[in-house]
Design a protein around this motif. Sequence first.
Motif, PDB file in Angstrom:
ATOM      1  N   MET A   1       0.849  -1.183   0.000  1.00 23.76           N
ATOM      2  CA  MET A   1       0.000   0.000   0.000  1.00 23.76           C
ATOM      3  C   MET A   1       0.879   1.225   0.000  1.00 23.76           C
ATOM      4  O   MET A   1       1.943   1.246   0.599  1.00 23.76           O
ATOM      5  N   ASP A   2       0.491   2.267  -0.686  1.00 27.25           N
ATOM      6  CA  ASP A   2       1.334   3.443  -0.863  1.00 27.25           C
ATOM      7  C   ASP A   2       0.653   4.649  -0.252  1.00 27.25           C
ATOM      8  O   ASP A   2      -0.395   5.073  -0.697  1.00 27.25           O
ATOM      9  N   SER A   3       1.269   5.204   0.805  1.00 26.63           N
ATOM     10  CA  SER A   3       0.696   6.375   1.465  1.00 26.63           C
ATOM     11  C   SER A   3       1.440   7.633   1.106  1.00 26.63           C
ATOM     12  O   SER A   3       1.264   8.665   1.730  1.00 26.63           O
ATOM     13  N   SER A   4       2.323   7.559   0.093  1.00 32.04           N
ATOM     14  CA  SER A   4       3.160   8.701  -0.226  1.00 32.04           C
ATOM     15  C   SER A   4       2.465   9.638  -1.192  1.00 32.04           C
ATOM     16  O   SER A   4       1.545   9.266  -1.903  1.00 32.04           O
ATOM     17  N   ALA A   5       2.957  10.870  -1.235  1.00 25.05           N
ATOM     18  CA  ALA A   5       2.484  11.841  -2.217  1.00 25.05           C
ATOM     19  C   ALA A   5       3.428  11.815  -3.398  1.00 25.05           C
ATOM     20  O   ALA A   5       4.647  11.869  -3.222  1.00 25.05           O
ATOM     21  N   PRO A   6       2.943  11.714  -4.629  1.00 23.40           N
ATOM     22  CA  PRO A   6       3.823  11.701  -5.792  1.00 23.40           C
ATOM     23  C   PRO A   6       4.686  12.949  -5.838  1.00 23.40           C
ATOM     24  O   PRO A   6       4.293  14.022  -5.377  1.00 23.40           O
ATOM     25  N   GLN A   7       5.878  12.801  -6.450  1.00 25.53           N
ATOM     26  CA  GLN A   7       6.784  13.924  -6.565  1.00 25.53           C
ATOM     27  C   GLN A   7       6.106  15.081  -7.290  1.00 25.53           C
ATOM     28  O   GLN A   7       5.445  14.896  -8.309  1.00 25.53           O
ATOM     29  N   GLY A   8       6.277  16.290  -6.771  1.00 22.53           N
ATOM     30  CA  GLY A   8       5.715  17.455  -7.411  1.00 22.53           C
ATOM     31  C   GLY A   8       4.296  17.778  -6.992  1.00 22.53           C
ATOM     32  O   GLY A   8       3.761  18.816  -7.369  1.00 22.53           O
ATOM     33  N   HIS A   9       3.663  16.890  -6.242  1.00 23.76           N
ATOM     34  CA  HIS A   9       2.300  17.147  -5.794  1.00 23.76           C
ATOM     35  C   HIS A   9       2.334  17.878  -4.453  1.00 23.76           C
ATOM     36  O   HIS A   9       3.366  18.034  -3.817  1.00 23.76           O
ATOM     37  N   GLU A  10       1.172  18.294  -3.997  1.00 28.76           N
ATOM     38  CA  GLU A  10       1.092  19.035  -2.748  1.00 28.76           C
ATOM     39  C   GLU A  10       1.540  18.160  -1.586  1.00 28.76           C
ATOM     40  O   GLU A  10       1.428  16.931  -1.636  1.00 28.76           O
ATOM     41  N   PRO A  11       2.106  18.758  -0.539  1.00 21.63           N
ATOM     42  CA  PRO A  11       2.599  17.966   0.601  1.00 21.63           C
ATOM     43  C   PRO A  11       1.467  17.237   1.306  1.00 21.63           C
ATOM     44  O   PRO A  11       0.296  17.628   1.219  1.00 21.63           O
ATOM     45  N   LEU A  12       1.845  16.173   2.010  1.00 24.01           N
ATOM     46  CA  LEU A  12       0.850  15.391   2.734  1.00 24.01           C
ATOM     47  C   LEU A  12       0.183  16.212   3.830  1.00 24.01           C
ATOM     48  O   LEU A  12      -1.004  16.061   4.100  1.00 24.01           O
ATOM     49  N   LEU A  13       0.965  17.064   4.490  1.00 29.44           N
ATOM     50  CA  LEU A  13       0.448  17.923   5.555  1.00 29.44           C
ATOM     51  C   LEU A  13       0.808  19.367   5.242  1.00 29.44           C
ATOM     52  O   LEU A  13       1.848  19.648   4.639  1.00 29.44           O
ATOM     53  N   ASP A  14      -0.036  20.276   5.672  1.00 28.48           N
ATOM     54  CA  ASP A  14       0.228  21.704   5.500  1.00 28.48           C
ATOM     55  C   ASP A  14       1.498  22.069   6.271  1.00 28.48           C
ATOM     56  O   ASP A  14       1.571  21.851   7.494  1.00 28.48           O
ATOM     57  N   LEU A  80       1.053  -2.242   9.360  1.00 25.78           N
ATOM     58  CA  LEU A  80       2.349  -1.587   9.209  1.00 25.78           C
ATOM     59  C   LEU A  80       2.415  -0.920   7.839  1.00 25.78           C
ATOM     60  O   LEU A  80       2.154  -1.563   6.819  1.00 25.78           O
ATOM     61  N   VAL A  81       2.758   0.347   7.836  1.00 25.37           N
ATOM     62  CA  VAL A  81       2.920   1.106   6.601  1.00 25.37           C
ATOM     63  C   VAL A  81       4.351   1.638   6.567  1.00 25.37           C
ATOM     64  O   VAL A  81       4.789   2.299   7.508  1.00 25.37           O
ATOM     65  N   PHE A  82       5.078   1.322   5.519  1.00 21.37           N
ATOM     66  CA  PHE A  82       6.440   1.831   5.351  1.00 21.37           C
ATOM     67  C   PHE A  82       6.386   3.015   4.388  1.00 21.37           C
ATOM     68  O   PHE A  82       6.184   2.836   3.180  1.00 21.37           O
ATOM     69  N   SER A  83       6.539   4.205   4.924  1.00 25.10           N
ATOM     70  CA  SER A  83       6.383   5.413   4.118  1.00 25.10           C
ATOM     71  C   SER A  83       7.356   6.486   4.583  1.00 25.10           C
ATOM     72  O   SER A  83       7.089   7.180   5.572  1.00 25.10           O
ATOM     73  N   PRO A  84       8.482   6.663   3.887  1.00 20.37           N
ATOM     74  CA  PRO A  84       9.381   7.778   4.225  1.00 20.37           C
ATOM     75  C   PRO A  84       8.687   9.129   4.122  1.00 20.37           C
ATOM     76  O   PRO A  84       9.011  10.054   4.874  1.00 20.37           O
ATOM     77  N   GLU A  85       7.717   9.258   3.183  1.00 21.85           N
ATOM     78  CA  GLU A  85       7.039  10.537   2.994  1.00 21.85           C
ATOM     79  C   GLU A  85       6.181  10.898   4.207  1.00 21.85           C
ATOM     80  O   GLU A  85       6.243  12.024   4.708  1.00 21.85           O
ATOM     81  N   TRP A  86       5.385   9.952   4.682  1.00 22.95           N
ATOM     82  CA  TRP A  86       4.562  10.230   5.864  1.00 22.95           C
ATOM     83  C   TRP A  86       5.446  10.413   7.096  1.00 22.95           C
ATOM     84  O   TRP A  86       5.194  11.280   7.938  1.00 22.95           O
ATOM     85  N   ALA A  87       6.493   9.589   7.220  1.00 20.53           N
ATOM     86  CA  ALA A  87       7.390   9.719   8.368  1.00 20.53           C
ATOM     87  C   ALA A  87       8.015  11.111   8.401  1.00 20.53           C
ATOM     88  O   ALA A  87       8.116  11.746   9.459  1.00 20.53           O
ATOM     89  N   SER A  88       8.435  11.604   7.245  1.00 16.80           N
ATOM     90  CA  SER A  88       9.047  12.931   7.174  1.00 16.80           C
ATOM     91  C   SER A  88       8.041  14.026   7.508  1.00 16.80           C
ATOM     92  O   SER A  88       8.354  14.976   8.249  1.00 16.80           O
ATOM     93  N   ALA A  89       6.827  13.913   6.971  1.00 20.05           N
ATOM     94  CA  ALA A  89       5.814  14.930   7.233  1.00 20.05           C
ATOM     95  C   ALA A  89       5.476  15.006   8.717  1.00 20.05           C
ATOM     96  O   ALA A  89       5.352  16.103   9.294  1.00 20.05           O
ATOM     97  N   LEU A  90       5.340  13.848   9.363  1.00 19.53           N
ATOM     98  CA  LEU A  90       5.029  13.831  10.788  1.00 19.53           C
ATOM     99  C   LEU A  90       6.209  14.323  11.618  1.00 19.53           C
ATOM    100  O   LEU A  90       6.040  15.082  12.585  1.00 19.53           O
ATOM    101  N   TYR A  91       7.408  13.894  11.254  1.00 20.54           N
ATOM    102  CA  TYR A  91       8.606  14.318  11.978  1.00 20.54           C
ATOM    103  C   TYR A  91       8.737  15.845  11.962  1.00 20.54           C
ATOM    104  O   TYR A  91       9.036  16.474  12.991  1.00 20.54           O
TER     105      TYR A  91
END
Length: 267
Positions: A1-14, A80-91
């Motif tokens: 499952m992919d919880s990431s935002a594609p490159q160039g799209h709006e960020p997952l979180l404001d 379990l979701v492995f997502s560098p994009e979500w991890a970065s946004a939350l961090y």
Amino acid sequence: MDSSAPQGHEPLLDPQGPAVIVTPINFSNSPLAVDYSSFFAMTIDNLLTPDECAKLQSAAGQDWQTLSKGNSFRECQNILVFSPEWASALYNRIVAHLPEDVRALRKGDKGAEIIAGPSHLKASVGARKTVWRIKEANERLSFLRYQPGHHFKPHCDALYARPGKDERSFLTCQIYLNDAPQGPGGEPSGGETRFWTSQVGKRQKDLETMDDTKDKQETPFLDIKPKVGRALVFQQRMLWHSGQEVKHGEKFTVRLDLMFERHFEKL
């Protein structure tokens, strides 16, 4: 499952984020002062908006797996979701609210030694001393669903070490994704994260019965109630806690490890 935002799209979180309320947990002024007076924990209310919580939860999907460990020691469901994009946004949301002396754990600092442990801080290279600097959130996000009867008995979180890297997790971040619903007549729904006095030396079967009425009366504790968008950040080392039984409704959370990298610096 992919919880990431594609490159160039709006960020997952404001990137701006909501206005938060940061509350350090002062164990020295609590029933747990004897064991934890200098231990670290804090809450960050409104870390995520309700809409952001819903967006994050939807990233997990619906493939819930049952977790059951040893004589009902732990009963819940997870994904379990492995997502560098979500991890970065939350961090990026979390790290700005952490105290500076928690973001950098230095040898000789009493608070750092409580969080990291003396063994992780003892190394040095000449005049350069160990400093663990917070780096990121682990990309492994553990989504948890607690239904009526589900719980997690008292335990301490394990420090995660990345293979082949000088990195450790010293902090857990638990984000509550919904409010705890009230039961009939306003009865509490349960599901609190409960900090307990140190259970070092207790047998497994003793930990399994800590919710008995006798233990509730005699064992000190401190509760953090689930609240949508609230983050609970706390040290993993030696801080005993439980997920109290859910009585009504469902409790949704996501758990992530905050990773530190070791450096050698002149202090």
